[in-house]
Design a protein around this motif. Structure first.
Motif, PDB file in Angstrom:
ATOM      1  N   THR A  29      12.117 -37.608  91.188  1.00  0.00           N
ATOM      2  CA  THR A  29      12.017 -39.016  90.817  1.00  0.00           C
ATOM      3  C   THR A  29      12.109 -39.140  89.313  1.00  0.00           C
ATOM      4  O   THR A  29      11.297 -38.561  88.587  1.00  0.00           O
ATOM      5  CB  THR A  29      10.674 -39.607  91.296  1.00  0.00           C
ATOM      6  N   ASP A  31      14.110 -41.863  86.010  1.00  0.00           N
ATOM      7  CA  ASP A  31      15.107 -42.842  85.588  1.00  0.00           C
ATOM      8  C   ASP A  31      15.832 -42.395  84.323  1.00  0.00           C
ATOM      9  O   ASP A  31      16.604 -43.142  83.751  1.00  0.00           O
ATOM     10  CB  ASP A  31      14.441 -44.205  85.353  1.00  0.00           C
ATOM     11  N   THR A  48      15.349 -43.377  92.152  1.00  0.00           N
ATOM     12  CA  THR A  48      15.609 -43.931  90.813  1.00  0.00           C
ATOM     13  C   THR A  48      15.915 -45.416  90.902  1.00  0.00           C
ATOM     14  O   THR A  48      16.153 -45.949  92.000  1.00  0.00           O
ATOM     15  CB  THR A  48      16.790 -43.178  90.149  1.00  0.00           C
ATOM     16  N   THR A  55      25.103 -42.336  87.431  1.00  0.00           N
ATOM     17  CA  THR A  55      24.105 -41.675  88.271  1.00  0.00           C
ATOM     18  C   THR A  55      24.796 -40.771  89.298  1.00  0.00           C
ATOM     19  O   THR A  55      24.292 -39.691  89.622  1.00  0.00           O
ATOM     20  CB  THR A  55      23.231 -42.721  88.993  1.00  0.00           C
ATOM     21  N   GLN A  97       9.688 -47.043  92.961  1.00  0.00           N
ATOM     22  CA  GLN A  97       9.810 -45.587  92.900  1.00  0.00           C
ATOM     23  C   GLN A  97       8.535 -44.887  93.395  1.00  0.00           C
ATOM     24  O   GLN A  97       8.589 -43.842  94.031  1.00  0.00           O
ATOM     25  CB  GLN A  97      10.094 -45.125  91.462  1.00  0.00           C
TER      26      GLN A  97
END
Lengths: 114, 239
Positions: A29, A31, A48, A55, A97
């Protein structure tokens, strides 16, 4: 656990489906994609909110098999096209998340113990 | 013959920029330090560019008008333009993509825009450091559609950069890349590089600058130097 289990587990909807029988070995997990690239384990699911084309590129480099995009963030067209080309599964969930990670973690632990 | 350019400067409308950084003070300080071409690049807004244009014209400084965009990846990137109107137009388009998060001056400092005489004209009500919901490449296309130059900012820094957020340089027709040190961690892939002060305080203006060929301090000279790769980078302050 298998990729196909993510949909029910996270009350999600597939934006791009791949082979649902593919095994997910771990989760990650983050970002920060530079963090993902350096630290995500192989054959993992990435949780994310980074819903954009890059990505997918990072997922491919890091050996990520599925993306969970949180908080119902919209998926841009070019991201979807990249996901199809690279064969990365993309699920969108309403959960954030924290919630998504908790659910996946519990399932992965149960799989390992079972 | 050469032009010293500092192409990444903040003013008082940037939440992290000091109130004393009026467009007038920024331009006057730059000129006093031997900078001949300046770009005002506040976070996600160009509302101080009209005053900046007026002051630069008065001081005989070459001016470029821009915005430092926060992309959805939280990468900072500069959009640089020849006219105030182009920069304002980019600002209007970004506003539609900026989350409606109310701004709290207590926590982040002020976001005021002013006129050439430093009179406050207004305050921006949304938090300007937020990320717009457009990816890096979409932001690049938006800038280039408006005939501007798209230059990702401080790509080698440990925060808000291509290096920190992505870890790699996504393929795109960048007009240039801004770096902050000579041998950074990320490959600039043959793109023309610039360096700038990224000053949020008057004291930092001119601490890094780019030297352009020729004797014309203008947007055109900048565009041409980026095209030909003819830039020299100074990582220490002007003498």
């Amino acid at each position: 656990m298998k990729i196909q289990e993510l949909e029910t587990l996270l009350d999600g909807r597939w934006e791009h489906e791949t082979n649902g029988e593919t095994e997910i070995a771990a989760g990650f997990t983050s970002d920060l994609l530079s963090d993902v690239m350096g630290n995500a384990p192989e054959d993992s699911v990435l949780v994310t909110i980074q819903a954009h084309k890059n990505t997918i590129a990072v997922a491919t480099l890091a050996g990520i098999v599925a993306l969970v995009i949180c908080s119902n963030r919209p998926i841009p067209e070019d991201m979807l096209a990249a996901a199809k080309q690279e064969g990365v599964a993309v699920l969108v969930t309403q959960h954030n998340q924290f919630e998504a990670t908790g659910r996946i973690y519990a399932r992965l632990q149960a799989t390992r113990e079972g | 013959m050469a032009v010293r350019a500092d192409l990444h400067l903040h003013s008082c409308v940037s939440p992290c920029g000091q109130l004393e950084c009026s467009p007038r003070s920024v331009a006057e300080t730059a000129r006093a330090r031997g900078i001949e071409l300046v770009a005002l690049t506040d976070h996600n807004t160009a509302l101080n560019c009209p005053a900046f244009a007026e002051v630069c014209a008065e001081l005989g400084l070459g001016a470029v008008f821009g915005i430092e965009i926060t992309t959805t990846e939280e990468v900072h990137a500069l959009g640089l333009f020849e006219t105030v109107e182009q920069a304002l137009e980019l600002g209007r388009r970004l506003w539609e993509h900026l989350p409606d998060i109310a701004f709290d001056p207590e926590k982040f400092g002020d976001q005021v825009y002013v006129d050439a005489d430093e009179t406050i004209l207004g305050e921006v009500e949304r938090f300007l450091l937020s990320a717009v919901d457009l990816g890096l490449e979409d932001c690049g296309r938006l800038v280039q559609e408006l005939d501007g130059l798209f230059v990702p900012a401080h790509i080698d820094r440990s925060a808000y950069s291509i290096w920190s957020q992505l870890g790699f340089l996504p393929p795109f027709a960048y007009d240039g890349l801004e770096i902050t040190r000579p041998h950074g961690p990320i490959d600039t892939a043959g793109f023309t590089t610039i360096t700038s002060s990224d000053a949020h305080f008057l004291a930092d203006i001119g601490r890094r600058y780019t030297v352009l060929p020729g004797d014309e301090p203008s947007f055109r000279a900048l565009r041409s130097a980026l095209l030909t790769g003819d830039t020299k980078l100074s990582f220490s302050p002007t003498g």
